[in-house]
Design an enzyme around this catalytic site. Structure first.
Site, PDB file in Angstrom:
ATOM      1  N   LYS A   1       0.841  -1.199   0.000  1.00  0.00           N
ATOM      2  CA  LYS A   1       0.000   0.000   0.000  1.00  0.00           C
ATOM      3  C   LYS A   1       0.878   1.251   0.000  1.00  0.00           C
ATOM      4  O   LYS A   1       2.091   1.178   0.211  1.00  0.00           O
ATOM      5  CB  LYS A   1      -0.909  -0.002   1.228  1.00  0.00           C
ATOM      6  CG  LYS A   1      -0.165   0.069   2.552  1.00  0.00           C
ATOM      7  CD  LYS A   1      -1.130   0.070   3.725  1.00  0.00           C
ATOM      8  CE  LYS A   1      -0.347   0.165   5.046  1.00  0.00           C
ATOM      9  NZ  LYS A   1      -1.248   0.248   6.216  1.00  0.00           N
TER      10      LYS A   1
ATOM     11  N   CYS B   1      12.973  24.863   0.758  1.00  0.00           N
ATOM     12  CA  CYS B   1      12.012  25.517  -0.135  1.00  0.00           C
ATOM     13  C   CYS B   1      11.163  24.457  -0.845  1.00  0.00           C
ATOM     14  O   CYS B   1      11.378  23.258  -0.671  1.00  0.00           O
ATOM     15  CB  CYS B   1      12.744  26.376  -1.160  1.00  0.00           C
ATOM     16  SG  CYS B   1      13.951  27.510  -0.457  1.00  0.00           S
ATOM     17  N   MET B   2      10.230  24.901  -1.666  1.00  0.00           N
ATOM     18  CA  MET B   2       9.370  23.946  -2.370  1.00  0.00           C
ATOM     19  C   MET B   2      10.170  23.045  -3.311  1.00  0.00           C
ATOM     20  O   MET B   2       9.916  21.835  -3.385  1.00  0.00           O
ATOM     21  CB  MET B   2       8.286  24.677  -3.167  1.00  0.00           C
ATOM     22  CG  MET B   2       7.338  23.742  -3.894  1.00  0.00           C
ATOM     23  SD  MET B   2       6.062  24.586  -4.841  1.00  0.00           S
ATOM     24  CE  MET B   2       4.991  25.175  -3.528  1.00  0.00           C
TER      25      MET B   2
ATOM     26  N   ARG C   1       1.279 -11.091   7.338  1.00  0.00           N
ATOM     27  CA  ARG C   1       1.352  -9.885   6.506  1.00  0.00           C
ATOM     28  C   ARG C   1       2.657  -9.141   6.790  1.00  0.00           C
ATOM     29  O   ARG C   1       2.860  -8.621   7.881  1.00  0.00           O
ATOM     30  CB  ARG C   1       0.165  -8.953   6.790  1.00  0.00           C
ATOM     31  CG  ARG C   1      -1.193  -9.596   6.554  1.00  0.00           C
ATOM     32  CD  ARG C   1      -2.318  -8.583   6.694  1.00  0.00           C
ATOM     33  NE  ARG C   1      -2.301  -7.878   7.970  1.00  0.00           N
ATOM     34  CZ  ARG C   1      -2.847  -8.333   9.083  1.00  0.00           C
ATOM     35  NH1 ARG C   1      -3.462  -9.522   9.094  1.00  0.00           N
ATOM     36  NH2 ARG C   1      -2.806  -7.626  10.205  1.00  0.00           N
TER      37      ARG C   1
ATOM     38  N   TYR D   1      14.231  31.525   2.830  1.00  0.00           N
ATOM     39  CA  TYR D   1      13.087  32.328   3.259  1.00  0.00           C
ATOM     40  C   TYR D   1      13.194  32.707   4.731  1.00  0.00           C
ATOM     41  O   TYR D   1      13.482  31.870   5.578  1.00  0.00           O
ATOM     42  CB  TYR D   1      11.784  31.564   3.018  1.00  0.00           C
ATOM     43  CG  TYR D   1      11.411  31.410   1.561  1.00  0.00           C
ATOM     44  CD1 TYR D   1      10.996  32.504   0.808  1.00  0.00           C
ATOM     45  CD2 TYR D   1      11.484  30.171   0.945  1.00  0.00           C
ATOM     46  CE1 TYR D   1      10.669  32.359  -0.537  1.00  0.00           C
ATOM     47  CE2 TYR D   1      11.148  30.007  -0.395  1.00  0.00           C
ATOM     48  CZ  TYR D   1      10.740  31.113  -1.126  1.00  0.00           C
ATOM     49  OH  TYR D   1      10.412  30.968  -2.451  1.00  0.00           O
TER      50      TYR D   1
ATOM     51  N   ARG E   1     -10.174   0.473  15.196  1.00  0.00           N
ATOM     52  CA  ARG E   1     -10.103   1.279  13.982  1.00  0.00           C
ATOM     53  C   ARG E   1     -11.300   0.922  13.097  1.00  0.00           C
ATOM     54  O   ARG E   1     -12.247   1.681  13.004  1.00  0.00           O
ATOM     55  CB  ARG E   1      -8.752   1.027  13.273  1.00  0.00           C
ATOM     56  CG  ARG E   1      -8.472   1.969  12.138  1.00  0.00           C
ATOM     57  CD  ARG E   1      -7.002   1.928  11.727  1.00  0.00           C
ATOM     58  NE  ARG E   1      -6.541   0.585  11.349  1.00  0.00           N
ATOM     59  CZ  ARG E   1      -5.287   0.325  10.965  1.00  0.00           C
ATOM     60  NH1 ARG E   1      -4.381   1.295  10.941  1.00  0.00           N
ATOM     61  NH2 ARG E   1      -4.927  -0.894  10.631  1.00  0.00           N
TER      62      ARG E   1
END
Length: 341
Positions: free
Chosen positions: A19, A279-280, A191, A232, A117
């Site tokens: 997953k 930063c991005m 699992r 920044y 859950r």
């Protein structure tokens, strides 16, 4: 897969959890590798992830671990996915989809033995299934009390389920930690999750090697003067002539902004601290004390370089989180290269 299968008691089958894009490693390539290594079944979180594997040509059984809306039932059945169920409404939706498509809807009943859950809590709720399973909430913790209580409840519920369903019912409750600690929980199938990717959930899980190595290269190197600020907000202020390397990676690539001012990368086998805010799309690191550092040098964000290593556990500590979240972080725009694929 080999390490975990060597710990399995009896003839239990092995389910590989792929997953979340195989914990950030790439679902289809990891799924194929796991099956080649002896996995019997795969698990995903949502139907879309299962459909992606089907479109990649994977025919092995795939279990969808999360709940679905009724509107998704037809897609689940159409793509031969095994769906987790825990209430009558979803069971009915899947049955209707199966009737419409002329095929059997495969389901596993989620048993809630203490995770709180999703899942049914009593034997009376167990209906229409081909398998049943639970999840251990504390198997990776030193105190076994909670896990032993869950195992006792799981065994009772499995016995009740099998008593009313004459066909073959697969019962599975062992997550990764339980594979190494609780052989009595191996039942019909186990699992394997985080250990597939080389990280031990418990000290007993030895012989694992991290699969992911995340790297980039320096695109610019310059020297700044004392008093100059970086990134920044100017949160880093140089106190000496500082050689700064800019890397073309940032939080849009999944390198979390929360690491700003805390973490480091590896350049030429040495640690280069992150300067200022991530930063991005870019970030800056200090290579002042790394002789010869230059544009084009490999910078290791995660993994080994020379004698130094940054693993997901260390990066998680910088973020006050867990290795699972770190491994899931690299975004889709980060290219994946598979060795010996």
């Amino acid at each position: 897969v080999g390490v975990m299968k060597s710990h399995i008691a009896g003839g239990a089958r092995f389910l590989a959890v792929v997953k979340a894009d195989a914990y950030g490693h790439g679902a289809a390539p990891v799924a194929k590798a796991a099956l080649e290594a002896g996995a019997d079944m795969l698990a995903v979180a949502i139907p879309e992830e299962g459909i992606e594997l089907r479109e990649a040509g994977i025919a092995a059984p795939i279990l969808v671990l999360g709940g679905i809306e009724e509107s998704a039932a037809e897609a689940v059945v159409q793509n031969d996915l095994t769906q987790v169920v825990f209430d009558e409404r979803r069971i009915r939706a899947l049955a209707q989809a199966g009737q419409k498509l002329g095929r059997c809807a495969e389901v596993h009943l989620k048993l809630d033995t203490g995770m709180n859950r999703i899942g049914v809590r009593t034997a009376e709720e167990a209906q229409a299934l081909t398998g049943c399973f639970t999840h251990m909430a504390t198997a990776d913790e030193p105190d076994p009390t909670g896990t032993l209580r869950q195992i006792e409840r799981f065994e009772a519920l499995c016995k009740a389920v099998k008593a009313v369903h004459p066909g073959e019912i697969i019962c599975h409750g062992a997550n990764t930690a339980s594979i190494f600690r609780y052989p009595q929980l191996h039942a019909d199938m186990v699992r394997g999750g985080i250990a597939l990717y080389g990280y031990p959930p418990v000290p007993e899980a030895t012989g694992l090697t991290p699969a992911m190595r995340w790297v980039t290269r320096g695109i610019y190197v310059k020297t700044i003067a004392p008093g100059d600020r970086v990134s920044y907000g100017g949160t880093f202020v140089a106190t000496r002539p500082t050689v700064v390397m800019t890397l073309p990676v940032g939080y849009a690539d999944g390198y979390r902004r929360g690491i700003s001012g805390k973490g480091c990368v590896l350049v030429r086998g040495r640690r280069a601290p992150i300067l200022g805010r991530v930063c991005m799309d870019q970030m800056m690191v200090d290579v002042t004390d790394i002789p010869g550092a230059q544009e084009g040098d490999e910078a290791v964000l995660l993994g080994r370089q020379g004698e130094e290593q940054i693993d997901a556990e260390e990066m998680a500590a910088w973020l006050d989180t867990i290795s699972y979240e770190v491994l899931c972080s690299p975004s889709k725009r980060v290219p994946r290269v598979y060795i010996n694929a």
